[in-house]
Design a protein around this motif. Structure first.
Motif, PDB file in Angstrom:
ATOM      1  N   MET A   1     101.299 -16.219  59.471  1.00 54.51           N
ATOM      2  CA  MET A   1      99.897 -16.089  59.776  1.00 54.51           C
ATOM      3  C   MET A   1      99.457 -17.353  60.502  1.00 54.51           C
ATOM      4  SD  MET A   1      96.909 -14.725  57.220  1.00 54.51           S
ATOM      5  CE  MET A   1      97.113 -15.982  56.007  1.00 54.51           C
ATOM      6  N   GLU A   2      98.616 -17.201  61.479  1.00 52.49           N
ATOM      7  CA  GLU A   2      98.136 -18.336  62.262  1.00 52.49           C
ATOM      8  C   GLU A   2      97.283 -19.277  61.423  1.00 52.49           C
ATOM      9  OE1 GLU A   2      95.918 -16.944  65.597  1.00 52.49           O
ATOM     10  OE2 GLU A   2      97.497 -15.595  66.249  1.00 52.49           O
ATOM     11  N   ASP A   3      97.286 -20.534  61.808  1.00 50.06           N
ATOM     12  CA  ASP A   3      96.493 -21.536  61.086  1.00 50.06           C
ATOM     13  C   ASP A   3      95.014 -21.171  61.053  1.00 50.06           C
ATOM     14  OD1 ASP A   3      98.768 -22.993  60.602  1.00 50.06           O
ATOM     15  OD2 ASP A   3      98.422 -24.430  62.197  1.00 50.06           O
ATOM     16  N   LEU A   4      94.504 -20.624  62.162  1.00 53.55           N
ATOM     17  CA  LEU A   4      93.090 -20.245  62.221  1.00 53.55           C
ATOM     18  C   LEU A   4      92.778 -19.160  61.197  1.00 53.55           C
ATOM     19  CD1 LEU A   4      90.354 -20.607  63.607  1.00 53.55           C
ATOM     20  CD2 LEU A   4      91.075 -18.927  65.308  1.00 53.55           C
ATOM     21  N   ALA A   5      93.690 -18.201  61.053  1.00 47.74           N
ATOM     22  CA  ALA A   5      93.489 -17.134  60.069  1.00 47.74           C
ATOM     23  C   ALA A   5      93.545 -17.686  58.649  1.00 47.74           C
ATOM     24  CB  ALA A   5      94.530 -16.036  60.269  1.00 47.74           C
ATOM     25  N   LEU A   9      90.604 -17.463  55.903  1.00 46.04           N
ATOM     26  CA  LEU A   9      90.784 -16.918  54.566  1.00 46.04           C
ATOM     27  C   LEU A   9      90.310 -17.906  53.513  1.00 46.04           C
ATOM     28  CD1 LEU A   9      91.845 -14.727  52.653  1.00 46.04           C
ATOM     29  CD2 LEU A   9      94.118 -15.757  52.866  1.00 46.04           C
ATOM     30  N   LYS A  10      90.668 -19.156  53.680  1.00 47.87           N
ATOM     31  CA  LYS A  10      90.213 -20.188  52.730  1.00 47.87           C
ATOM     32  C   LYS A  10      88.693 -20.296  52.725  1.00 47.87           C
ATOM     33  CE  LYS A  10      94.332 -23.106  52.776  1.00 47.87           C
ATOM     34  NZ  LYS A  10      94.878 -24.437  53.144  1.00 47.87           N
ATOM     35  N   GLN A  11      88.088 -20.150  53.888  1.00 50.07           N
ATOM     36  CA  GLN A  11      86.630 -20.202  53.984  1.00 50.07           C
ATOM     37  C   GLN A  11      86.006 -19.037  53.217  1.00 50.07           C
ATOM     38  OE1 GLN A  11      85.125 -19.365  57.918  1.00 50.07           O
ATOM     39  NE2 GLN A  11      83.361 -20.707  57.607  1.00 50.07           N
ATOM     40  N   LEU A  12      86.559 -17.829  53.402  1.00 42.42           N
ATOM     41  CA  LEU A  12      86.026 -16.651  52.724  1.00 42.42           C
ATOM     42  C   LEU A  12      86.199 -16.725  51.209  1.00 42.42           C
ATOM     43  CD1 LEU A  12      87.249 -13.846  55.145  1.00 42.42           C
ATOM     44  CD2 LEU A  12      84.884 -14.569  54.779  1.00 42.42           C
ATOM     45  N   LEU A  13      87.252 -17.405  50.766  1.00 41.03           N
ATOM     46  CA  LEU A  13      87.549 -17.495  49.332  1.00 41.03           C
ATOM     47  C   LEU A  13      87.214 -18.863  48.754  1.00 41.03           C
ATOM     48  CD1 LEU A  13      90.988 -15.623  49.259  1.00 41.03           C
ATOM     49  CD2 LEU A  13      88.741 -14.742  48.583  1.00 41.03           C
ATOM     50  N   SER A  14      86.368 -19.599  49.415  1.00 35.44           N
ATOM     51  CA  SER A  14      86.062 -20.969  48.994  1.00 35.44           C
ATOM     52  C   SER A  14      85.447 -21.051  47.599  1.00 35.44           C
ATOM     53  CB  SER A  14      85.148 -21.649  50.008  1.00 35.44           C
ATOM     54  OG  SER A  14      83.908 -20.968  50.077  1.00 35.44           O
ATOM     55  N   TRP A  15      84.949 -19.948  47.070  1.00 32.05           N
ATOM     56  CA  TRP A  15      84.345 -19.932  45.741  1.00 32.05           C
ATOM     57  C   TRP A  15      85.399 -19.943  44.626  1.00 32.05           C
ATOM     58  CZ3 TRP A  15      85.905 -15.579  43.126  1.00 32.05           C
ATOM     59  CH2 TRP A  15      86.396 -14.542  43.920  1.00 32.05           C
ATOM     60  N   GLU A  20      93.693 -20.987  42.152  1.00 31.65           N
ATOM     61  CA  GLU A  20      93.605 -19.566  42.461  1.00 31.65           C
ATOM     62  C   GLU A  20      93.548 -19.336  43.970  1.00 31.65           C
ATOM     63  OE1 GLU A  20      90.583 -17.507  40.264  1.00 31.65           O
ATOM     64  OE2 GLU A  20      91.256 -18.374  38.363  1.00 31.65           O
ATOM     65  N   LEU A  21      92.894 -20.241  44.676  1.00 32.37           N
ATOM     66  CA  LEU A  21      92.849 -20.153  46.132  1.00 32.37           C
ATOM     67  C   LEU A  21      94.261 -20.268  46.711  1.00 32.37           C
ATOM     68  CD1 LEU A  21      91.282 -19.988  48.795  1.00 32.37           C
ATOM     69  CD2 LEU A  21      90.955 -22.462  48.645  1.00 32.37           C
ATOM     70  N   ASP A  22      95.044 -21.191  46.197  1.00 34.26           N
ATOM     71  CA  ASP A  22      96.429 -21.342  46.658  1.00 34.26           C
ATOM     72  C   ASP A  22      97.242 -20.073  46.415  1.00 34.26           C
ATOM     73  OD1 ASP A  22      95.941 -23.916  47.517  1.00 34.26           O
ATOM     74  OD2 ASP A  22      96.770 -24.863  45.721  1.00 34.26           O
ATOM     75  N   ILE A  23      97.045 -19.453  45.268  1.00 33.38           N
ATOM     76  CA  ILE A  23      97.762 -18.216  44.939  1.00 33.38           C
ATOM     77  C   ILE A  23      97.349 -17.097  45.892  1.00 33.38           C
ATOM     78  CG2 ILE A  23      98.010 -16.387  43.198  1.00 33.38           C
ATOM     79  CD1 ILE A  23      97.782 -18.660  41.078  1.00 33.38           C
ATOM     80  N   ALA A  24      96.056 -16.987  46.160  1.00 30.51           N
ATOM     81  CA  ALA A  24      95.567 -15.948  47.068  1.00 30.51           C
ATOM     82  C   ALA A  24      96.107 -16.146  48.481  1.00 30.51           C
ATOM     83  CB  ALA A  24      94.041 -15.931  47.082  1.00 30.51           C
ATOM     84  N   VAL A  25      96.098 -17.374  48.958  1.00 25.60           N
ATOM     85  CA  VAL A  25      96.588 -17.657  50.313  1.00 25.60           C
ATOM     86  C   VAL A  25      98.092 -17.375  50.393  1.00 25.60           C
ATOM     87  CG1 VAL A  25      96.956 -19.470  52.029  1.00 25.60           C
ATOM     88  CG2 VAL A  25      94.742 -19.265  50.889  1.00 25.60           C
ATOM     89  N   THR A  26      98.823 -17.761  49.355  1.00 25.53           N
ATOM     90  CA  THR A  26     100.261 -17.499  49.318  1.00 25.53           C
ATOM     91  C   THR A  26     100.542 -15.999  49.294  1.00 25.53           C
ATOM     92  OG1 THR A  26     100.643 -19.575  48.159  1.00 25.53           O
ATOM     93  CG2 THR A  26     102.384 -17.925  48.017  1.00 25.53           C
ATOM     94  N   ARG A  31      96.596 -10.983  58.561  1.00 25.92           N
ATOM     95  CA  ARG A  31      95.274 -10.514  58.977  1.00 25.92           C
ATOM     96  C   ARG A  31      95.483  -9.428  60.019  1.00 25.92           C
ATOM     97  NH1 ARG A  31      91.038 -10.865  62.339  1.00 25.92           N
ATOM     98  NH2 ARG A  31      88.979 -11.234  61.454  1.00 25.92           N
ATOM     99  N   PHE A  32      94.811  -8.307  59.827  1.00 25.20           N
ATOM    100  CA  PHE A  32      94.986  -7.141  60.679  1.00 25.20           C
ATOM    101  C   PHE A  32      93.630  -6.568  61.043  1.00 25.20           C
ATOM    102  CE2 PHE A  32      98.558  -7.695  57.864  1.00 25.20           C
ATOM    103  CZ  PHE A  32      99.645  -7.593  58.717  1.00 25.20           C
ATOM    104  N   SER A  33      93.605  -5.719  62.051  1.00 23.18           N
ATOM    105  CA  SER A  33      92.342  -5.096  62.426  1.00 23.18           C
ATOM    106  C   SER A  33      91.883  -4.122  61.347  1.00 23.18           C
ATOM    107  CB  SER A  33      92.468  -4.380  63.777  1.00 23.18           C
ATOM    108  OG  SER A  33      93.427  -3.346  63.708  1.00 23.18           O
TER     109      SER A  33
END
Length: 95
Positions: A1-5, A9-15, A20-26, A31-33
């Motif tokens: 996945m690209e760095d921008l994506a 994702l981290k921005q959307l899950l910043s809460w 848990e954020l690390d687990i979600a990103v892993t 990212r798809f249409s």
């Protein structure tokens, strides 16, 4: 996945708490249409060598919906942020 994506994702899950954020990103499969695009790409990789004719007959939207319902994947909708068009992040499910 690209760095921008990944950053999006981290921005959307910043809460989420950091671990848990690390687990979600892993667990992000990309990212798809749409979830249907993810299903199409996944099945294409699986069937392109032995059963390429089968791909013409599959309903990728229904497949993606079934995978979501079964818990195989989860999606996080991503509205456009000015840099990236709207789409979905596909996350590994709990199965």
């Amino acid at each position: 996945m690209e760095d921008l994506a990944i950053e999006r994702l981290k921005q959307l899950l910043s809460w989420l708490p950091p671990h848990e954020l690390d687990i979600a990103v892993t667990g992000c499969l990309g990212r798809f249409s749409s979830a249907a695009e993810y299903a199409e790409r996944t099945l294409f990789r699986e069937f392109e060598d032995e059963w390429p004719w089968l791909l013409e007959h599959l309903d990728f939207e229904a497949t993606a919906a079934a995978w979501i319902e079964e818990g195989r994947i989860a999606i996080l909708e991503d509205p456009s942020d000015g840099y990236m068009p709207a789409g979905v992040f596909v996350l590994r499910g709990s199965w």
